[in-house]
Design a protein around this motif. Structure first.
Motif, PDB file in Angstrom:
ATOM      1  N   CYS A 298       0.834  -1.208   0.000  1.00  0.00           N
ATOM      2  CA  CYS A 298       0.000   0.000   0.000  1.00  0.00           C
ATOM      3  C   CYS A 298       0.867   1.256   0.000  1.00  0.00           C
ATOM      4  N   MET A 302       0.625   3.831  -3.007  1.00  0.00           N
ATOM      5  CA  MET A 302       0.313   5.231  -2.740  1.00  0.00           C
ATOM      6  C   MET A 302       1.340   6.151  -3.393  1.00  0.00           C
ATOM      7  N   LEU A 325      -5.399   5.769   1.623  1.00  0.00           N
ATOM      8  CA  LEU A 325      -4.444   4.681   1.421  1.00  0.00           C
ATOM      9  C   LEU A 325      -3.296   4.765   2.417  1.00  0.00           C
ATOM     10  N   GLY A 329      -4.179   1.783   4.620  1.00  0.00           N
ATOM     11  CA  GLY A 329      -3.423   0.746   3.947  1.00  0.00           C
ATOM     12  C   GLY A 329      -2.016   0.627   4.493  1.00  0.00           C
ATOM     13  N   LEU A 385      -8.164  -1.944  -0.544  1.00  0.00           N
ATOM     14  CA  LEU A 385      -8.036  -1.774  -1.997  1.00  0.00           C
ATOM     15  C   LEU A 385      -9.398  -1.516  -2.629  1.00  0.00           C
ATOM     16  N   MET A 388     -10.221   2.093  -1.944  1.00  0.00           N
ATOM     17  CA  MET A 388      -9.452   2.962  -2.843  1.00  0.00           C
ATOM     18  C   MET A 388     -10.087   3.000  -4.227  1.00  0.00           C
TER      19      MET A 388
END
Length: 447
Positions: A298, A302, A325, A329, A385, A388
């Motif tokens: 992640c 990002m 994220l 993440g 995910l 996102m």
């Protein structure tokens, strides 16, 4: 652990942090804050600060109180400050959230609650920084190891983030003259908080935790030194130089340089991560190290998205995606994965350490059931995910579903941590040998 004493209140920090994570995910699942409203809306500010202060900062503080003494081989200085710091942070965050709710029109408060938040949060983080800085300073004669230098820079960034946040809070409370402080200070506040305090400190701690838990070499590498130097300079440029340059000339040259140096730091960090995983002596990777791979993925996803969006001129438009994220993440995923090892590890030290070598004791791995818990980490990162993707495609309804999945996975992981703390998974005949006491849920017993 080099004989380091257990931090008495670390579990209390972890418990409070986990509670705020559940609250944040529940708010997202209910459609509160971004993306249902604008990024700058008070509702989004509530969500951001529940995450950044309540979840990530309390988690980081609790971890640092335990592991900074391990990093420098010195006892924690100012232990008496740890509990007052937690109380100040909790009270300050409550005032801050109440202030944001007042700005959104949900409640009416007749006194400057944001001013109280500024004072309490500054006091709380000041106590945290004082205890940790004194501990780092106590090791100056032998020289700070590289992970501790990352933490030192992170503490400096924390000071900058808290100072700017206090200025914002006092301005919104009407206690300071209204200026365009948000125009130049808000980016610096975000970079200092997420980039410096949380990310740079997390990187430093991971340089110690990953080798310790995977039995990988801990030798200081050239890439580690380059990551520290490039990352430190990038943070200095982004937090201090870029706002002044933009105010004086309107140029963003220093910010571009900071971005390039940040990419260098990430590349070096990635090389070190590969080194740890490839050179580990523990062939069978435990669940905490396997799930941490999702957090690292992640982080680099990002970074790739940030570069691509900047080139296309869409970075501001998709800022919420990058923050999500980063918070859930990268930082949140790393926090959950390492908590899964840290909580059983500290519980084992507290309960079985005093009788180690004198009584039969279980292994640290016996406090958890990895086969049962692995799917929850898969669900968590899959949900991140999915969230996102929902944000990128403008689907708030799908984002709420992803938040529900995150909440379910987080609650399950939290339950497993409670079971580990209560020794539930240890066989009854090995659970409490003579001379041991079941650990308290929220604090370590003093010996």
């Amino acid at each position: 652990m080099n004989g380091a004493a257990l931090s008495r209140w670390t579990m209390a920090y972890f418990a409070a942090a986990f509670g705020f994570l559940i609250v944040a995910e529940a708010l997202m699942a209910c459609g509160y804050g971004f993306p249902a409203v604008a990024v700058e809306a008070p509702e989004t500010l509530v969500l951001v600060h529940v995450t950044a202060i309540g979840w990530l900062s309390l988690l980081m503080c609790g971890a640092l109180f335990q592991f900074v003494p391990v990093l420098v081989g010195q006892p924690l200085q100012g232990r008496c400050l740890v509990l007052p710091a937690l109380l100040c942070l909790l009270a300050g965050l409550a005032c801050l959230l109440a202030g944001f709710l007042s700005l959104s029109g949900v409640v009416e408060i007749g006194f400057p609650v944001l001013g109280c938040a500024a004072v309490l949060l500054a006091a709380g983080f000041g106590l945290v920084a004082t205890a940790l800085a004194r501990t780092l300073w106590s090791a100056r004669r032998t020289g700070l190891p590289m992970p501790a230098r990352f933490v030192a820079v992170g503490l400096a960034c924390l000071a900058a983030a808290v100072l700017l946040g206090a200025v914002f809070a006092l301005t919104f409370a009407g206690l300071l003259p209204t200026t365009d402080v948000a125009g130049w200070g808000l980016p610096a506040h975000a970079v200092a908080g997420f980039g410096g305090w949380l990310t740079f400190t997390a990187v430093g701690v991971s340089y110690r935790l990953l080798p310790m838990f995977m039995l990988a070499p801990e030798t200081e590498r050239a890439t580690t030194r380059l990551a520290w130097w490039s990352g430190s300079v990038a943070l200095f440029l982004a937090i201090f130089v870029a706002p002044a340059e933009r105010a004086l000339s309107g140029s963003d040259a220093s910010l571009v340089v900071a971005g390039l140096l940040g990419c260098v730091a990430l590349a070096c960090y990635g090389a070190d991560l590969l080194f740890f995983y490839r050179r580990r002596k523990r062939r069978a990777i435990e669940l905490n190290s396997r799930s941490a791979v999702g957090a690292f993925a992640c982080l680099y996803l990002m970074a790739i998205l940030a570069v691509a969006m900047t080139v296309m001129g869409e970075a501001v438009h998709h800022l919420g995606v990058l923050v999500f994220l980063a918070a859930y993440g990268w930082l949140g995923g790393l926090g959950l994965s390492q908590l899964y090892k840290i909580v059983p590890f500290l519980t084992w030290l507290e309960c079985y350490g005093p009788v180690m070598g004198r009584k039969p004791t279980p292994r640290v791995q016996d406090l958890v059931v990895e086969r049962r818990d692995g799917p929850w980490f898969i669900l968590y990162f899959a949900a991140v995910l999915g969230g996102m993707a929902a944000l990128l495609t403008g689907r708030p309804d799908l984002f709420r579903l992803a938040a529900v999945a995150m909440l379910a996975a987080t609650a399950a992981i939290g339950l497993e941590l409670v079971l580990a703390r209560r020794l539930f998974n240890v066989a009854r005949e090995k659970r409490l040998p003579e001379g041991t006491v079941r650990p308290h849920l929220f604090f370590a017993a003093q010996r």
